[in-house]
Design a protein around this motif. Structure first.
Motif, PDB file in Angstrom:
ATOM      1  N   LYS A   1      77.091  32.785 -13.453  1.00  0.00           N
ATOM      2  CA  LYS A   1      77.913  31.897 -12.616  1.00  0.00           C
ATOM      3  C   LYS A   1      77.860  30.447 -13.085  1.00  0.00           C
ATOM      4  CE  LYS A   1      74.313  31.736  -8.996  1.00  0.00           C
ATOM      5  NZ  LYS A   1      73.520  32.887  -9.468  1.00  0.00           N
ATOM      6  N   HIS A   2      76.789  30.065 -13.781  1.00  0.00           N
ATOM      7  CA  HIS A   2      76.680  28.689 -14.276  1.00  0.00           C
ATOM      8  C   HIS A   2      77.623  28.468 -15.466  1.00  0.00           C
ATOM      9  CE1 HIS A   2      72.676  30.099 -12.752  1.00  0.00           C
ATOM     10  NE2 HIS A   2      72.989  29.171 -11.871  1.00  0.00           N
ATOM     11  N   ILE A   3      77.658  29.455 -16.363  1.00  0.00           N
ATOM     12  CA  ILE A   3      78.590  29.385 -17.494  1.00  0.00           C
ATOM     13  C   ILE A   3      80.020  29.466 -16.985  1.00  0.00           C
ATOM     14  CG2 ILE A   3      79.426  30.611 -19.545  1.00  0.00           C
ATOM     15  CD1 ILE A   3      76.530  31.461 -20.075  1.00  0.00           C
ATOM     16  N   GLY A   4      80.250  30.343 -15.992  1.00  0.00           N
ATOM     17  CA  GLY A   4      81.587  30.473 -15.407  1.00  0.00           C
ATOM     18  C   GLY A   4      82.073  29.170 -14.811  1.00  0.00           C
ATOM     19  N   ALA A   5      81.155  28.422 -14.177  1.00  0.00           N
ATOM     20  CA  ALA A   5      81.524  27.132 -13.591  1.00  0.00           C
ATOM     21  C   ALA A   5      82.000  26.164 -14.674  1.00  0.00           C
ATOM     22  CB  ALA A   5      80.334  26.541 -12.836  1.00  0.00           C
TER      23      ALA A   5
ATOM     24  N   LYS B   1      75.630  30.049 -23.631  1.00  0.00           N
ATOM     25  CA  LYS B   1      74.210  30.303 -23.359  1.00  0.00           C
ATOM     26  C   LYS B   1      73.804  29.500 -22.128  1.00  0.00           C
ATOM     27  CE  LYS B   1      71.569  30.252 -26.939  1.00  0.00           C
ATOM     28  NZ  LYS B   1      70.734  29.765 -28.087  1.00  0.00           N
ATOM     29  N   CYS B   2      72.936  30.077 -21.314  1.00  0.00           N
ATOM     30  CA  CYS B   2      72.447  29.392 -20.120  1.00  0.00           C
ATOM     31  C   CYS B   2      70.941  29.608 -20.003  1.00  0.00           C
ATOM     32  CB  CYS B   2      73.154  29.917 -18.866  1.00  0.00           C
ATOM     33  SG  CYS B   2      72.642  29.099 -17.336  1.00  0.00           S
ATOM     34  N   SER B   3      70.244  28.619 -19.490  1.00  0.00           N
ATOM     35  CA  SER B   3      68.783  28.700 -19.378  1.00  0.00           C
ATOM     36  C   SER B   3      68.339  29.442 -18.119  1.00  0.00           C
ATOM     37  CB  SER B   3      68.187  27.288 -19.379  1.00  0.00           C
ATOM     38  OG  SER B   3      68.667  26.538 -18.262  1.00  0.00           O
ATOM     39  N   CYS B   4      69.283  29.933 -17.314  1.00  0.00           N
ATOM     40  CA  CYS B   4      68.919  30.661 -16.094  1.00  0.00           C
ATOM     41  C   CYS B   4      68.389  32.053 -16.447  1.00  0.00           C
ATOM     42  CB  CYS B   4      70.126  30.765 -15.156  1.00  0.00           C
ATOM     43  SG  CYS B   4      71.344  32.001 -15.636  1.00  0.00           S
TER      44      CYS B   4
ATOM     45  N   LYS C   1      79.007  17.528 -27.882  1.00  0.00           N
ATOM     46  CA  LYS C   1      78.188  17.176 -29.030  1.00  0.00           C
ATOM     47  C   LYS C   1      78.871  17.815 -30.232  1.00  0.00           C
ATOM     48  CE  LYS C   1      73.490  17.152 -30.918  1.00  0.00           C
ATOM     49  NZ  LYS C   1      72.082  17.574 -30.710  1.00  0.00           N
ATOM     50  N   GLY C   2      79.725  17.043 -30.896  1.00  0.00           N
ATOM     51  CA  GLY C   2      80.575  17.620 -31.923  1.00  0.00           C
ATOM     52  C   GLY C   2      81.596  18.525 -31.250  1.00  0.00           C
ATOM     53  N   ALA C   3      81.656  19.771 -31.677  1.00  0.00           N
ATOM     54  CA  ALA C   3      82.589  20.728 -31.083  1.00  0.00           C
ATOM     55  C   ALA C   3      81.926  21.570 -29.991  1.00  0.00           C
ATOM     56  CB  ALA C   3      83.142  21.648 -32.173  1.00  0.00           C
ATOM     57  N   LYS C   4      80.670  21.315 -29.706  1.00  0.00           N
ATOM     58  CA  LYS C   4      79.936  22.107 -28.705  1.00  0.00           C
ATOM     59  C   LYS C   4      79.892  21.381 -27.370  1.00  0.00           C
ATOM     60  CE  LYS C   4      76.257  24.447 -29.865  1.00  0.00           C
ATOM     61  NZ  LYS C   4      74.875  24.834 -30.257  1.00  0.00           N
ATOM     62  N   VAL C   5      80.054  22.134 -26.299  1.00  0.00           N
ATOM     63  CA  VAL C   5      79.968  21.590 -24.946  1.00  0.00           C
ATOM     64  C   VAL C   5      78.553  21.801 -24.418  1.00  0.00           C
ATOM     65  CG1 VAL C   5      80.795  21.796 -22.565  1.00  0.00           C
ATOM     66  CG2 VAL C   5      82.390  22.036 -24.467  1.00  0.00           C
ATOM     67  N   LEU C   6      77.937  20.731 -23.949  1.00  0.00           N
ATOM     68  CA  LEU C   6      76.615  20.793 -23.336  1.00  0.00           C
ATOM     69  C   LEU C   6      76.747  20.365 -21.883  1.00  0.00           C
ATOM     70  CD1 LEU C   6      74.431  19.160 -26.148  1.00  0.00           C
ATOM     71  CD2 LEU C   6      74.872  21.598 -25.762  1.00  0.00           C
ATOM     72  N   ALA C   7      76.177  21.142 -20.972  1.00  0.00           N
ATOM     73  CA  ALA C   7      76.349  20.840 -19.548  1.00  0.00           C
ATOM     74  C   ALA C   7      75.068  21.142 -18.774  1.00  0.00           C
ATOM     75  CB  ALA C   7      77.501  21.660 -18.980  1.00  0.00           C
ATOM     76  N   LYS C   8      74.992  20.550 -17.586  1.00  0.00           N
ATOM     77  CA  LYS C   8      73.902  20.824 -16.652  1.00  0.00           C
ATOM     78  C   LYS C   8      74.507  21.269 -15.337  1.00  0.00           C
ATOM     79  CE  LYS C   8      70.486  17.636 -18.610  1.00  0.00           C
ATOM     80  NZ  LYS C   8      69.602  16.471 -18.351  1.00  0.00           N
ATOM     81  N   VAL C   9      74.020  22.408 -14.829  1.00  0.00           N
ATOM     82  CA  VAL C   9      74.546  22.986 -13.598  1.00  0.00           C
ATOM     83  C   VAL C   9      73.395  23.202 -12.620  1.00  0.00           C
ATOM     84  CG1 VAL C   9      75.837  24.897 -12.574  1.00  0.00           C
ATOM     85  CG2 VAL C   9      76.353  24.159 -14.916  1.00  0.00           C
ATOM     86  N   GLN C  10      73.550  22.670 -11.429  1.00  0.00           N
ATOM     87  CA  GLN C  10      72.517  22.822 -10.406  1.00  0.00           C
ATOM     88  C   GLN C  10      72.613  24.203  -9.775  1.00  0.00           C
ATOM     89  OE1 GLN C  10      70.066  20.316  -9.536  1.00  0.00           O
ATOM     90  NE2 GLN C  10      69.238  22.284  -8.849  1.00  0.00           N
ATOM     91  N   GLY C  11      71.534  24.964  -9.905  1.00  0.00           N
ATOM     92  CA  GLY C  11      71.482  26.288  -9.295  1.00  0.00           C
ATOM     93  C   GLY C  11      70.542  26.295  -8.113  1.00  0.00           C
TER      94      GLY C  11
END
Length: 278
Positions: A137-141, A126-129, A48-58
């Motif tokens: 570990k979600h950001i690391g992924a 930033k992560c919602s966990c 989204k522009g220069a920002k990365v948005l992701a979803k990680v299954q925990g």
């Protein structure tokens, strides 16, 4: 394939990115992050522009939302970067070939900037966990997944700094075009005076180059299945009373040209690679 082998097989710019993460002292956390990246826990990654948005299954039913970004360079800073790039054709040539020039950082350091972040603190994530540690570990992924994307497309790294591939190529072309632009002005007597941004060029010397060619500017690739003959289409031979004769004549000529094209292409590749040379 071991992690060491996988790391060694990456392009240098991807390795440079991952070295930043590998400097993180919590190795067990990094191991879990690698597993998440390899086992399909990363459900989506988008810009989204220069920002990365992701979803990680925990471990929870709902995937965690991750965001990651670097400080974008300003329009003025990018202007200086593009101008510096345009002065060295090797940068444009390699980037257009999908390769990151080894000394690309010189372009940024010459303007008091750095393409790569110096520390993990320079990466805003930033992560919602519920894990308070960063990177979790979600950001690391996502770090590891981005390393893979850098391998596929080095321009992704530039996008994190605020410029897309299309923007960079367009700006480079425009800047190089301006250097070649010829302006016309009117003299007092009404005649037109031609001024060029560059020194005058002799037409008879246009295709001559008497200096040694920098090998880094040369990108040798085999010809694709589609040739210029395919793009031009069938030869429009003159109409005859018998259309079948016309069609057969066209086919014969095309087959002959295809044979010549393949032969010339092969000889050109051998000559470019200096096969059999001294």
């Amino acid at each position: 394939m071991t992690n060491t082998t996988l790391q060694a097989s990456r392009e240098w710019w991807s390795q440079r990115w991952l070295e930043l993460l590998d400097s993180y002292r919590f190795k067990k956390r990094l191991e879990r992050a690698r597993n998440y990246a390899r086992q399909g826990n990363v459900l989506s990654i988008e810009f989204k522009g220069a920002k990365v948005l992701a979803k990680v299954q925990g471990s929870e039913v709902e995937p965690y939302k991750v965001s990651l970004s670097l400080d974008s360079f300003s329009d003025e800073e990018w202007g200086y970067i593009i101008e510096t790039m345009s002065k060295k054709a090797v940068f444009a040539a390699k980037l257009l070939a999908g390769e990151m020039p080894q000394n690309i950082e010189e372009v940024f350091t010459a303007n008091g900037l750095s393409l790569f972040p110096f520390t993990l603190g320079d990466v805003h994530s930033k992560c919602s966990c519920p894990d308070k540690a960063n990177p979790c570990k979600h950001i690391g992924a996502i770090y590891y997944q981005l390393g893979d994307r850098f391998s596929e497309d080095p321009f992704v790294l530039f996008q994190l700094r605020g410029r897309t591939k299309e923007q960079i190529i367009s700006d480079l072309r425009q800047l190089r075009g301006e250097k070649l632009e010829v302006k016309t002005t009117k003299k007092d007597d009404g005649q037109k005076l031609i001024n060029s941004h560059q020194s005058s060029v002799r037409i008879d010397e246009c295709w001559q180059y008497n200096e040694p060619l920098d090998s880094s500017l040369v990108v040798i690739t085999p010809s694709s299945n589609e040739t210029v003959l395919d793009m031009l289409g069938a030869i429009p031979l003159g109409k005859t009373e018998d259309d079948s004769i016309n069609l057969n004549s066209s086919d014969v000529v095309m087959k002959y040209l295809e044979t010549l094209y393949k032969d010339v292409s092969q000889k050109a590749m051998l000559a470019a690679m200096n096969v059999g040379g001294s």
